[in-house]
Scaffold this active site. Sequence first.
Site, PDB file in Angstrom:
ATOM      1  N   ASP A 180       0.365   6.880  -3.970  1.00  0.00           N
ATOM      2  CA  ASP A 180      -0.594   6.408  -4.970  1.00  0.00           C
ATOM      3  C   ASP A 180      -0.816   7.404  -6.096  1.00  0.00           C
ATOM      4  O   ASP A 180      -0.765   7.034  -7.278  1.00  0.00           O
ATOM      5  CB  ASP A 180      -1.947   6.135  -4.304  1.00  0.00           C
ATOM      6  CG  ASP A 180      -2.017   4.759  -3.666  1.00  0.00           C
ATOM      7  OD1 ASP A 180      -1.045   3.996  -3.793  1.00  0.00           O
ATOM      8  OD2 ASP A 180      -3.038   4.449  -3.032  1.00  0.00           O
TER       9      ASP A 180
ATOM     10  N   HIS B  87       0.845  -1.185   0.000  1.00  0.00           N
ATOM     11  CA  HIS B  87       0.000   0.000   0.000  1.00  0.00           C
ATOM     12  C   HIS B  87       0.882   1.238   0.000  1.00  0.00           C
ATOM     13  O   HIS B  87       2.097   1.164   0.235  1.00  0.00           O
ATOM     14  CB  HIS B  87      -0.927   0.015   1.220  1.00  0.00           C
ATOM     15  CG  HIS B  87      -2.083  -0.929   1.106  1.00  0.00           C
ATOM     16  ND1 HIS B  87      -3.129  -0.712   0.241  1.00  0.00           N
ATOM     17  CD2 HIS B  87      -2.347  -2.096   1.740  1.00  0.00           C
ATOM     18  CE1 HIS B  87      -4.002  -1.705   0.358  1.00  0.00           C
ATOM     19  NE2 HIS B  87      -3.541  -2.561   1.253  1.00  0.00           N
TER      20      HIS B  87
END
Length: 405
Positions: free
Chosen positions: A163, A133
């Site tokens: 991200d 993540h």
Amino acid sequence: MAGTGNGPLSGVRVVELAGIGPGPFAAMLLADLGADVVRVDRPGGSGLGVDPAYDITNRNKRSVLVDLKTAAGPGRVLDLVERADVLIEGYRPGVAERLGVGPDVCLVRNPRLVYGRMTGWGQQGPLAGTAGHDIGYIAVTGALGMTGPPDGPPVAPANLLGDYAGGSLYLVVGILAALRHAHTEGGRGQVVDAAIVDGTAHLTAMIHAMLAAGGWQDRRGANLLDGGAPFYGTYETADGGHMAVGALEQRFYAEFIHLLGIEDEAPAREDPAAWEDLRAAVAARFKTRTRAQWTAVFEASDACVAPVLSLREAPAHPHLAARGTFADHGGITQPAPAPRFSATPGAIRRPPAQPGADTVEVARDWDVPTLTDRRDPAPAGGPGAAWPDGTRAADTGSPPRRSDG
């Protein structure tokens, strides 16, 4: 390339293999800029449990349902690929190949295709096959270690840094560059390997330059831009709000301490040894008024001070409201498309795509009749035979993929 809407990418066709996180955001950005983005959703959805009607990362897109675990699924996607300019996928390395839609087979069908791969760790390396993540990706690049106070742990900036900044935006840059090459004389398609670790590391270029030159200490809360300087940071106000101060240049700093009302008592900022005393003086002064009062004091000045607003407060900020930085569409307040173009402006044209809702429309517009063929024969070999990814006909669930931030 057929024109389908507004924006500088009008006429560009994009196939997005459904995922979560940076891949959908990158596809949304292309769609905001006018590309015709068709999202290939799988039966059962993404597993996030979020109502698709509110997922604005799927705005300006259309959706078709294709089960890549059926014998007919890969062929339907390849029929779309044959008519596309770009494909975006965010599976773990090797999964797209096992599903029958990897870059080799796609580029055979469409030699000018730009095949965008969005992963956290990249297509090779010791961690390439593992889940991850945002927080882990920015941790190993050194970016997370720069955040937070010197006497506390690093602070994760949501999943914006890895991200979306290190991932989505680099994927979009790569796609646009590869698209430009593919449509020049003698150009051809290629694979864009956008890894969040690579993009996030690239974002730290200036800091590495300062580190090499001796202008940055390799510890947080000790530098000019990480909260170490008392004239670059946040301060609490009387009502529990906060003000952000970025008075780096001397003339802006002079206006800052003048408007703050401490110019006659503030320790010299040129002396780092006096920074803690200066920080205490600034903090004490900010605590004497509310956030709204300080906002009024610094409004329209060159002191480089701004109120720290929440997500719900931000759209009402006078400057953002005047620019239309946020928009209301379909009952959802959301960021407007960015950046802006004088001749080919982007727009919010469609609400978030509902899984499979546009299958008939896309089949017609892209001339892909196989999309509306609901016959899904079992994989070759009959009952119990393997799908392209190695699972069996009796198995259920979505194709394996990496964990997006």
